[in-house]
Design a protein around this motif. Structure first.
Motif, PDB file in Angstrom:
ATOM      1  N   GLU A 241     -10.493  13.764  14.080  1.00 35.30           N
ATOM      2  CA  GLU A 241     -11.712  12.924  14.011  1.00 35.30           C
ATOM      3  C   GLU A 241     -11.376  11.431  13.957  1.00 35.30           C
ATOM      4  N   LYS A 242     -10.082  11.116  14.060  1.00 31.92           N
ATOM      5  CA  LYS A 242      -9.611   9.722  14.054  1.00 31.92           C
ATOM      6  C   LYS A 242     -10.002   8.973  12.772  1.00 31.92           C
ATOM      7  N   ASP A 243      -9.858   9.661  11.670  1.00 32.46           N
ATOM      8  CA  ASP A 243     -10.105   9.032  10.369  1.00 32.46           C
ATOM      9  C   ASP A 243      -8.801   8.349   9.942  1.00 32.46           C
ATOM     10  N   PHE A 244      -8.672   7.085  10.304  1.00 33.97           N
ATOM     11  CA  PHE A 244      -7.442   6.358  10.004  1.00 33.97           C
ATOM     12  C   PHE A 244      -7.672   5.252   8.969  1.00 33.97           C
ATOM     13  N   ALA A 245      -8.584   5.488   8.060  1.00 33.89           N
ATOM     14  CA  ALA A 245      -8.845   4.482   7.013  1.00 33.89           C
ATOM     15  C   ALA A 245      -7.589   4.290   6.172  1.00 33.89           C
ATOM     16  N   PRO A 246      -7.144   3.036   5.991  1.00 33.22           N
ATOM     17  CA  PRO A 246      -5.895   2.812   5.252  1.00 33.22           C
ATOM     18  C   PRO A 246      -6.032   3.114   3.765  1.00 33.22           C
ATOM     19  N   THR A 247      -4.930   3.466   3.152  1.00 34.78           N
ATOM     20  CA  THR A 247      -4.912   3.726   1.705  1.00 34.78           C
ATOM     21  C   THR A 247      -3.787   2.890   1.085  1.00 34.78           C
ATOM     22  N   PRO A 248      -3.976   1.568   1.039  1.00 37.51           N
ATOM     23  CA  PRO A 248      -2.889   0.712   0.557  1.00 37.51           C
ATOM     24  C   PRO A 248      -2.595   0.883  -0.936  1.00 37.51           C
ATOM     25  N   SER A 249      -1.324   0.771  -1.254  1.00 38.22           N
ATOM     26  CA  SER A 249      -0.883   0.721  -2.654  1.00 38.22           C
ATOM     27  C   SER A 249       0.503   0.076  -2.602  1.00 38.22           C
ATOM     28  N   PHE A 250       0.848  -0.644  -3.645  1.00 45.02           N
ATOM     29  CA  PHE A 250       2.101  -1.401  -3.575  1.00 45.02           C
ATOM     30  C   PHE A 250       3.319  -0.509  -3.304  1.00 45.02           C
ATOM     31  N   PRO A 251       3.482   0.616  -4.020  1.00 42.62           N
ATOM     32  CA  PRO A 251       4.694   1.422  -3.781  1.00 42.62           C
ATOM     33  C   PRO A 251       4.811   1.894  -2.327  1.00 42.62           C
ATOM     34  N   VAL A 252       3.668   2.224  -1.717  1.00 42.09           N
ATOM     35  CA  VAL A 252       3.686   2.735  -0.337  1.00 42.09           C
ATOM     36  C   VAL A 252       3.845   1.586   0.660  1.00 42.09           C
ATOM     37  N   CYS A 253       3.044   0.540   0.484  1.00 41.89           N
ATOM     38  CA  CYS A 253       3.075  -0.575   1.450  1.00 41.89           C
ATOM     39  C   CYS A 253       4.431  -1.291   1.424  1.00 41.89           C
ATOM     40  N   SER A 254       5.057  -1.375   0.256  1.00 44.40           N
ATOM     41  CA  SER A 254       6.341  -2.105   0.182  1.00 44.40           C
ATOM     42  C   SER A 254       7.415  -1.410   1.018  1.00 44.40           C
ATOM     43  N   ARG A 255       7.228  -0.126   1.306  1.00 47.94           N
ATOM     44  CA  ARG A 255       8.227   0.603   2.105  1.00 47.94           C
ATOM     45  C   ARG A 255       7.714   0.905   3.511  1.00 47.94           C
ATOM     46  N   CYS A 256       6.529   0.391   3.833  1.00 47.31           N
ATOM     47  CA  CYS A 256       5.926   0.706   5.137  1.00 47.31           C
ATOM     48  C   CYS A 256       6.541  -0.167   6.229  1.00 47.31           C
ATOM     49  N   PRO A 257       6.960   0.417   7.339  1.00 45.97           N
ATOM     50  CA  PRO A 257       7.563  -0.384   8.410  1.00 45.97           C
ATOM     51  C   PRO A 257       6.566  -1.307   9.105  1.00 45.97           C
ATOM     52  N   TYR A 258       5.264  -1.100   8.853  1.00 49.79           N
ATOM     53  CA  TYR A 258       4.250  -1.916   9.522  1.00 49.79           C
ATOM     54  C   TYR A 258       3.610  -2.936   8.585  1.00 49.79           C
ATOM     55  N   LYS A 259       4.193  -3.152   7.416  1.00 53.11           N
ATOM     56  CA  LYS A 259       3.544  -4.046   6.448  1.00 53.11           C
ATOM     57  C   LYS A 259       3.404  -5.471   6.989  1.00 53.11           C
ATOM     58  N   GLY A 260       4.262  -5.849   7.927  1.00 50.00           N
ATOM     59  CA  GLY A 260       4.195  -7.199   8.495  1.00 50.00           C
ATOM     60  C   GLY A 260       2.994  -7.422   9.393  1.00 50.00           C
ATOM     61  N   ILE A 261       2.409  -6.348   9.914  1.00 45.31           N
ATOM     62  CA  ILE A 261       1.265  -6.523  10.829  1.00 45.31           C
ATOM     63  C   ILE A 261      -0.044  -5.968  10.240  1.00 45.31           C
ATOM     64  N   CYS A 262       0.056  -5.284   9.110  1.00 39.87           N
ATOM     65  CA  CYS A 262      -1.131  -4.640   8.542  1.00 39.87           C
ATOM     66  C   CYS A 262      -1.910  -5.661   7.693  1.00 39.87           C
ATOM     67  N   ASP A 263      -3.214  -5.803   7.992  1.00 40.24           N
ATOM     68  CA  ASP A 263      -3.989  -6.843   7.290  1.00 40.24           C
ATOM     69  C   ASP A 263      -4.440  -6.401   5.893  1.00 40.24           C
ATOM     70  N   VAL A 264      -4.208  -5.149   5.515  1.00 44.32           N
ATOM     71  CA  VAL A 264      -4.615  -4.726   4.170  1.00 44.32           C
ATOM     72  C   VAL A 264      -3.409  -4.315   3.317  1.00 44.32           C
ATOM     73  N   ALA A 265      -2.219  -4.683   3.775  1.00 36.93           N
ATOM     74  CA  ALA A 265      -1.007  -4.291   3.018  1.00 36.93           C
ATOM     75  C   ALA A 265      -1.085  -4.822   1.587  1.00 36.93           C
ATOM     76  N   ALA A 266      -0.783  -3.952   0.631  1.00 37.00           N
ATOM     77  CA  ALA A 266      -0.811  -4.365  -0.777  1.00 37.00           C
ATOM     78  C   ALA A 266       0.438  -5.191  -1.072  1.00 37.00           C
ATOM     79  N   ALA A 267       0.214  -6.372  -1.670  1.00 38.43           N
ATOM     80  CA  ALA A 267       1.364  -7.266  -1.934  1.00 38.43           C
ATOM     81  C   ALA A 267       1.686  -7.256  -3.428  1.00 38.43           C
TER      82      ALA A 267
END
Ligand code: SF4
Length: 267
Positions: A241-267
């Motif tokens: 159904e293409k449900d790609f709503a982001p679920t940011p959190s610092f532990p996950v975003c800090s290790r995400c390879p796309y954190k540099g381009i993601c506008d909701v990355a948790a800092a």
């Protein structure tokens, strides 16, 4: 279209990370963590294959039962290679240098791997082992067969009670409660039952760290396996159904390879 377990896991980590990786297919660099994990898995794959080839029960210790079939010379040779020195050599053959920030960091991780494999060898030689599968790929048909999940089982052993599935992890150990409810292990139990057509007795997450080996043993009953199937089906439906709503959190975003381009990355 079959979905791999690692795709499903990425979706569970963060649906937008899944979208970046598997829908938009954005390039991503290999991380040091992934590189190290691949080196370790490649080493233990070769080690397990050697065990299988030798149809062996135990590499060291004069009181062990050795089972040989077929070409004795080849199997003796395989048997002789099951030493800690050989494991050490497999590590260096399998080490991937990509993914590290510098040669110094790569060399440091090589040393860490040597230490981990010494712990692994001590764990491994504690009991006789019959290996029936190494990096065994599976295609698990869900429910009515309309969906397929693919993946690999790191290591399958046969014990007197049934199959034992072992999954290697190079991250920090999880708690027993986390392992008892781990969806990946439930999928492995379902897949192994389908592949080997025999009961799975136990599932082990084996955490490989410089400080030592942590073994978490768990089991799954029929009701838990049915629940796992429902969870997998629900995740697949959300992906379709293409449900790609982001679920940011610092532990996950800090290790995400796309954190540099993601506008909701948790800092
Ligand atoms: S940075 Fe965080 S929110 Fe963005 S894709 Fe990665 S994990 Fe998801």
């Amino acid at each position: 279209m079959p979905l791999s377990y690692s795709q499903l896991q990425t979706y569970r980590t963060c649906p937008r990370q899944y979208e970046y990786a598997f829908v938009k297919k954005l390039d991503r660099p290999l991380s040091a963590e992934e590189s190290f994990g691949s080196s370790m898995h490649n080493t233990l794959k070769k080690w397990g294959e050697r065990e299988k080839e030798g149809s062996r029960q135990k590499a060291v210790g004069s009181d062990q039962l050795h089972l040989f079939t077929g070409d004795t010379t080849q199997q003796d040779s395989d048997f002789c290679l099951l030493t800690s020195d050989h494991l050490h050599s497999l590590w260096h053959q399998s080490f991937i240098v990509e993914g590290y920030a510098s040669r110094i960091e790569a060399d440091f991780q090589r040393k860490v791997g040597e230490q981990i494999l010494q712990h692994f060898f001590a764990w491994w030689e504690q009991e006789s082992r019959v290996v029936v599968g190494v990096e065994s790929s599976f295609k698990y048909q869900l429910g009515d067969g309309s969906e397929t999940l693919t993946g690999r089982l790191d290591r399958v052993e046969r014990t007197l009670k049934g199959l034992r599935i072992i999954d290697f992890k190079t991250g920090q150990p999880r708690t027993q409660e986390q392992c008892d409810s781990d969806l990946q292990l439930s999928i492995y139990a379902l897949a192994a039952k389908q592949i080997y057509e025999e009961p799975v007795d136990e599932l082990i997450l084996l955490f490989l760290n410089e400080e030592g080996i942590t073994e978490r043993r768990t089991h799954r009953n029929e009701s838990q396996l049915r629940d796992a199937e429902k969870s997998i089906t629900s995740l697949i439906t959300r992906i379709q159904e293409k449900d790609f709503a982001p679920t940011p959190s610092f532990p996950v975003c800090s290790r995400c390879p796309y954190k540099g381009i993601c506008d909701v990355a948790a800092a």
